[in-house]
Enzyme design. Sequence first.
Site, PDB file in Angstrom:
ATOM      1  N   HIS A   1       0.802  -1.067   0.125  1.00  0.00           N
ATOM      2  CA  HIS A   1      -0.121  -0.119  -0.024  1.00  0.00           C
ATOM      3  C   HIS A   1       0.831   1.154  -0.025  1.00  0.00           C
ATOM      4  CE1 HIS A   1      -3.057  -2.770   2.315  1.00  0.00           C
ATOM      5  NE2 HIS A   1      -3.561  -2.497   1.046  1.00  0.00           N
TER       6      HIS A   1
ATOM      7  N   LYS B   1     -14.958  -7.673   5.498  1.00  0.00           N
ATOM      8  CA  LYS B   1     -14.007  -8.578   6.176  1.00  0.00           C
ATOM      9  C   LYS B   1     -13.969  -8.548   7.246  1.00  0.00           C
ATOM     10  CE  LYS B   1     -10.947  -7.942   1.980  1.00  0.00           C
ATOM     11  NZ  LYS B   1      -9.490  -7.235   1.561  1.00  0.00           N
TER      12      LYS B   1
ATOM     13  N   ARG C   1      -2.122  -6.331  -8.263  1.00  0.00           N
ATOM     14  CA  ARG C   1      -1.041  -7.057  -8.024  1.00  0.00           C
ATOM     15  C   ARG C   1      -0.837  -8.440  -9.016  1.00  0.00           C
ATOM     16  NH1 ARG C   1      -3.135  -8.909  -2.397  1.00  0.00           N
ATOM     17  NH2 ARG C   1      -4.743  -8.702  -3.774  1.00  0.00           N
TER      18      ARG C   1
ATOM     19  N   SER D   1      -2.653  -8.274   3.183  1.00  0.00           N
ATOM     20  CA  SER D   1      -2.809  -8.203   4.426  1.00  0.00           C
ATOM     21  C   SER D   1      -3.168  -9.374   5.132  1.00  0.00           C
ATOM     22  CB  SER D   1      -3.989  -7.240   4.686  1.00  0.00           C
ATOM     23  OG  SER D   1      -3.489  -5.905   4.244  1.00  0.00           O
TER      24      SER D   1
HETATM   25  N1  COA Z   1       0.258  -4.338  -2.637  1.00  0.00           N
HETATM   26  C1  COA Z   1       0.195  -5.406  -1.739  1.00  0.00           C
HETATM   27  N2  COA Z   1      -1.102  -6.039  -1.277  1.00  0.00           N
HETATM   28  C2  COA Z   1      -2.251  -4.938  -1.899  1.00  0.00           C
HETATM   29  C3  COA Z   1      -2.004  -3.726  -2.388  1.00  0.00           C
HETATM   30  C4  COA Z   1      -0.687  -3.654  -2.979  1.00  0.00           C
HETATM   31  N3  COA Z   1      -0.359  -2.637  -3.500  1.00  0.00           N
HETATM   32  N4  COA Z   1      -3.233  -3.579  -2.691  1.00  0.00           N
HETATM   33  C5  COA Z   1      -4.116  -4.013  -2.293  1.00  0.00           C
HETATM   34  N5  COA Z   1      -3.423  -5.131  -1.564  1.00  0.00           N
HETATM   35  C6  COA Z   1      -3.994  -6.054  -0.832  1.00  0.00           C
HETATM   36  C7  COA Z   1      -4.573  -5.779   0.519  1.00  0.00           C
HETATM   37  O1  COA Z   1      -3.885  -5.983   1.709  1.00  0.00           O
HETATM   38  C8  COA Z   1      -5.866  -6.772   0.815  1.00  0.00           C
HETATM   39  O2  COA Z   1      -5.457  -7.894   1.312  1.00  0.00           O
HETATM   40  P1  COA Z   1      -6.568  -8.694   2.123  1.00  0.00           P
HETATM   41  O3  COA Z   1      -7.621  -9.122   1.168  1.00  0.00           O
HETATM   42  O4  COA Z   1      -5.893  -9.872   2.626  1.00  0.00           O
HETATM   43  O5  COA Z   1      -7.049  -7.852   3.353  1.00  0.00           O
HETATM   44  C9  COA Z   1      -6.343  -6.932  -0.836  1.00  0.00           C
HETATM   45  O6  COA Z   1      -5.161  -6.490  -1.573  1.00  0.00           O
HETATM   46  C10 COA Z   1      -7.385  -6.178  -1.217  1.00  0.00           C
HETATM   47  O7  COA Z   1      -7.831  -4.962  -0.430  1.00  0.00           O
HETATM   48  P2  COA Z   1      -8.097  -3.801  -0.526  1.00  0.00           P
HETATM   49  O8  COA Z   1      -7.414  -2.873  -1.660  1.00  0.00           O
HETATM   50  O9  COA Z   1      -7.801  -3.001   0.905  1.00  0.00           O
HETATM   51  O10 COA Z   1      -9.344  -3.401  -1.074  1.00  0.00           O
HETATM   52  P3  COA Z   1     -10.573  -4.327  -0.423  1.00  0.00           P
HETATM   53  O11 COA Z   1     -11.125  -5.227  -1.291  1.00  0.00           O
HETATM   54  O12 COA Z   1     -10.624  -4.546   0.986  1.00  0.00           O
HETATM   55  O13 COA Z   1     -11.604  -2.953  -0.416  1.00  0.00           O
HETATM   56  C11 COA Z   1     -13.091  -1.300  -1.483  1.00  0.00           C
HETATM   57  C12 COA Z   1     -12.231  -2.626  -1.335  1.00  0.00           C
HETATM   58  C13 COA Z   1     -12.963  -0.886   0.261  1.00  0.00           C
HETATM   59  C14 COA Z   1     -12.478  -0.127  -2.175  1.00  0.00           C
HETATM   60  C15 COA Z   1     -14.323  -1.607  -1.830  1.00  0.00           C
HETATM   61  O14 COA Z   1     -15.015  -2.790  -1.195  1.00  0.00           O
HETATM   62  C16 COA Z   1     -15.192  -0.553  -1.741  1.00  0.00           C
HETATM   63  O15 COA Z   1     -15.509   0.472  -2.372  1.00  0.00           O
HETATM   64  N6  COA Z   1     -16.286  -0.453  -0.555  1.00  0.00           N
HETATM   65  C17 COA Z   1     -17.469   0.472  -0.606  1.00  0.00           C
HETATM   66  C18 COA Z   1     -18.719   0.090  -1.096  1.00  0.00           C
HETATM   67  C19 COA Z   1     -18.687   0.105  -2.474  1.00  0.00           C
HETATM   68  O16 COA Z   1     -18.730   1.177  -2.939  1.00  0.00           O
HETATM   69  N7  COA Z   1     -18.655  -0.806  -3.155  1.00  0.00           N
HETATM   70  C20 COA Z   1     -18.501  -1.284  -4.674  1.00  0.00           C
HETATM   71  C21 COA Z   1     -19.964  -1.327  -5.121  1.00  0.00           C
HETATM   72  S1  COA Z   1     -19.385  -1.424  -6.986  1.00  0.00           S
END
Ligand code: COA
Length: 160
Positions: A19, A43, A92, A130
Amino acid sequence: MKSRIAIYPGSFDPITNGHMDIIHRGLEIFDRVIIAVARNSEKNSLFTVQERLALINKLVDDNQQLEVDTFDGLLVDYVVEREASVILRGLRAVSDFEYEFQLAQMNRSISQQVETLFMMTSPQNAYLSSSIIKEVASHCGDIDKFVPPIVAEELRKKFA
Ligand code: COA
């Protein structure tokens, strides 16, 4: 002149070097990056939203280009509310593509004003998540290479 603001959303449970890499590279492109911690993520989290915010705030320190915030509800609504127009996401691997594609398309169909920008994760972070870091930490494995030192310390406390 209008400043270019990007929203970098995620669960950040916890924030990793992956991140941080996207955040620093985002700062080369945008005037401001708002790191937005999702409150209503489905989550099961290890860190509370407040703990995640505190950790990210310490890492951001006094960088005026960065802001740390939380959001509820739809991401696109939050983006518009913050007067931003870009969602920044890291990609990724091929496995990320399908979910990210769906998310970006859905967000775009809800709001035409919002664009998603993907950055390829740096190779050294391509296998990080994560969850996998939490798993290594839960077995007392070495996590120092994957997260900033203050995050490693908090992870060790959680699994002590
Ligand atoms: N390098 C390494 N790991 C990375 C990374 C990077 N550059 N970018 C993301 N990751 C990992 C994170 O650690 C995470 O790991 P985990 O699944 O083990 O926790 C995973 O990739 C993805 O997580 P993250 O980028 O935090 O996204 P998310 O899927 O948890 O959250 C939201 C996505 C919050 C953006 C999305 O759910 C959202 O927009 N929610 C609000 C409601 C909404 O509008 N929904 C969409 C309707 S279409």
